[in-house]
Design an enzyme around this catalytic site. Structure first.
Site, PDB file in Angstrom:
ATOM      1  N   TRP A 105     -45.507  68.953  34.237  1.00 52.98           N
ATOM      2  CA  TRP A 105     -45.986  67.557  34.359  1.00 52.98           C
ATOM      3  C   TRP A 105     -45.086  66.776  35.281  1.00 52.98           C
ATOM      4  CZ3 TRP A 105     -50.520  68.457  33.196  1.00 52.98           C
ATOM      5  CH2 TRP A 105     -50.864  69.274  32.133  1.00 52.98           C
ATOM      6  N   ASP A 106     -43.792  67.047  35.242  1.00 55.12           N
ATOM      7  CA  ASP A 106     -42.894  66.444  36.235  1.00 55.12           C
ATOM      8  C   ASP A 106     -43.306  66.862  37.646  1.00 55.12           C
ATOM      9  OD1 ASP A 106     -41.043  64.876  34.842  1.00 55.12           O
ATOM     10  OD2 ASP A 106     -39.726  66.579  34.411  1.00 55.12           O
ATOM     11  N   VAL A 107     -43.624  68.136  37.807  1.00 56.90           N
ATOM     12  CA  VAL A 107     -43.971  68.650  39.138  1.00 56.90           C
ATOM     13  C   VAL A 107     -45.271  68.009  39.630  1.00 56.90           C
ATOM     14  CG1 VAL A 107     -44.674  70.726  40.399  1.00 56.90           C
ATOM     15  CG2 VAL A 107     -42.703  70.809  38.839  1.00 56.90           C
TER      16      VAL A 107
END
Lengths: 363, 363
Positions: free
Chosen positions: A151-153
């Protein structure tokens, strides 16, 4: 660095993954991205992995962001650049409304954990989005997390799209804006795009945990005679024929039309029982030869170490996966060390760096 | 649909996940995205999940892309729009070099599996990038795949950034270009950004499989008295203090400076042994109360069904996670049915749709 975004300067106020990744993606396209960190480094300055004493996260400019004068200086930089990417709370002169007074066409993209400003990070967002219950070995009890902070990516990449979309609007109309983006919303929208939310809404018994089976078609991992693993798929009818030819599956053995992916899914266990011994009797090299000859959709599993053994340059890939056709693609560079750009960047906007240093605003 | 990308028309030639996701992201920002599919639908037309007889993938225009006349028509549409997003092989008049003859400032973004054009999909790319060996329960033998197609998701989002970056360059200079992007490169560059490749290069024994532990700091899943699971983290010293206060960790019990994340990692098992019984004795609701009071970084694990139970609107989230501050954010809409836009779009570029229909080029 040259690139399609040459001329775009972005001030980054960030920590950890999503915003620094977005900044690195823009920098790799030629934008002039300056991460402004508090004295001594951000809260991620010692986040693992750290090698040779240097964080892998992007660091450039070092200011006393806790002092009024430091915040004022950062706000001047932001207004001068016109574009801000952040995943930290904006305070004082760094709030959007106040920055806009200095720079009416400011584009500012602000990443939060939750859209309501609530604290959330990749790991808590992932816990709440359902994937840990369908990831991992069949029969395993409890949730299984991705190790990839997916999700960060996704958020870091989408943040770049958001900055550039707002910048496009600014180029065409002269109007800037504040763009908000939360990790939780990214996870929700992606799960929606992938059909998982509608499935959960409409289907009584939504999908369970199926180990390494690829849901709704044929795909799974298999072990070779020499103890290696391969991922094998048949997403299309042609790929199903290739796999059948490569492994010598007897025609008509399975009373199903395997050109239909639903049938491949329903008969996945029979198919696995046929493919498994064929692969188990062969070395990776033999499997590779047969699969490549028949154009099977497959790939070997590699550890990070094995990946580097297959390609000695892999540990220093291009700075961005986007290939704009420039003669030479820039290699990824280590992030600058903390404060490396402080003097130069402040001189460019006409600051007296010696005076700031004497006042303790910069190190 | 209104939005910051209003006025940008994109022709999408695509299948499966990455390019359709990129198209959906641009459409949600107001771009006019037209997916052109072959007669009867693309190779993903029946890809699961399908609900109410309709694929969740984006479909709009339906042409006989196998015929010369259909390809010619698609090329006219692409040249007229000026921007193309694709993850299919471009053939005949749809090749970049030929499209550029009609439209010198064309921006075309082409997604492939591997940069050399080799076949690869999310699942084979993931097999080759190391994550399956560090994902999943400790002690598990063999690889564990993500169920989330994380590389497709990252690639779809990065594709939008690539299109908009090239479009920005075109707005400023009048020059278009072909942009290439491969799933395999995305995985490699992301693994590099996250430090995993440098770690594998520099460290003799790179990280192993640690189950749901968050590497290099403190974070793991725990089970509550009522059988629910929660993800609990302490990424910062403040979060470590919050967790200690909430769960009543005895001061000085662990002979380590837990304000250092490396120490939290080294002592993760002792920390878990202290936190685990505290959570196991409490219901999710009691854990929630204590954690929220002390601002612990945590989140409950939810299945997709449970997620929808906590928020009845969650199954129909906004069309994009990016919030541009428009008065009303558009909700995600189902993709148009196959061919829904065929007549209108072809009429707009002056085609005689009846004649095309008679010739079998459109249905």
């Amino acid at each position: 660095m040259q690139g399609v975004l040459t001329g775009l300067r972005v001030i980054e106020l960030s920590a950890f993954v999503a915003a620094p990744l977005g900044g690195a993606v823009m920098a790799a396209m030629g934008a002039d991205v300056i991460r402004v960190d508090p004295l001594g480094g951000g809260i991620d300055a010692r986040r693992w992995p750290v090698h040779e004493g240097r964080s892998l996260y992007w660091e450039g400019l070092n200011l006393d962001l806790r002092s009024e004068r430091g915040q004022e200086l950062a706000a001047r930089l932001a207004a001068d650049a016109g574009t801000v990417l952040t995943n930290l709370p904006a305070r004082g002169p760094l709030e959007y409304e106040r920055l806009r007074e200095r720079r009416p066409d400011l584009v500012m993209l602000s990443i939060t954990g939750r859209a309501d400003g609530g604290a959330a990070v990749d790991y808590t967002v992932n816990a709440g989005i359902g994937f840990p219950w369908i990831t991992g070995p069949e029969g395993h009890e409890g949730p299984v997390n991705h190790v990839l902070p997916a999700w960060d990516v996704a958020t870091g990449h989408l943040a770049v799209a958001g900055v550039l979309a707002a910048d496009r609007h600014r180029l065409l109309t002269g109007e800037g804006r504040l763009v908000r983006l939360s990790l939780a919303d990214v996870a929700l929208v992606v799960a929606s795009h992938l059909g998982l939310l509608m499935e959960a809404q409409l289907v009584e018994q939504p999908r369970a945990r199926f180990g390494n089976h690829v849901y709704g078609t044929f795909g799974r991992d298999f072990r070779t005679r020499d103890g290696r693993y391969v991922m094998v798929l048949a997403l299309t009818p042609r790929q199903m024929r290739s796999l059948a030819e490569a492994t010598g599956l007897p025609e008509g053995l399975i009373e199903a039309d395997l050109s239909d992916e639903g049938e491949r899914w329903r008969h996945r266990q029979e198919l696995c029982d046929l493919v498994e011994p064929w692969i188990a009797e062969r070395s990776l090299s033999e499997v590779r030869d047969a699969f490549e000859r028949h154009q099977v959709l497959w790939g070997p599993y590699l550890t990070f170490k094995e990946l580097l053994e297959t390609d000695a340059q892999a540990w220093r890939p291009p700075a961005t996966a986007l290939d704009f056709g420039d003669a030479e693609r820039a290699a990824a560079l280590p992030a600058p060390s903390l404060g490396a750009d402080t003097t130069q960047v402040l001189q460019e906007i006409g600051e007296d760096v010696e005076a700031l240093r004497a006042a303790g605003v910069v190190p």
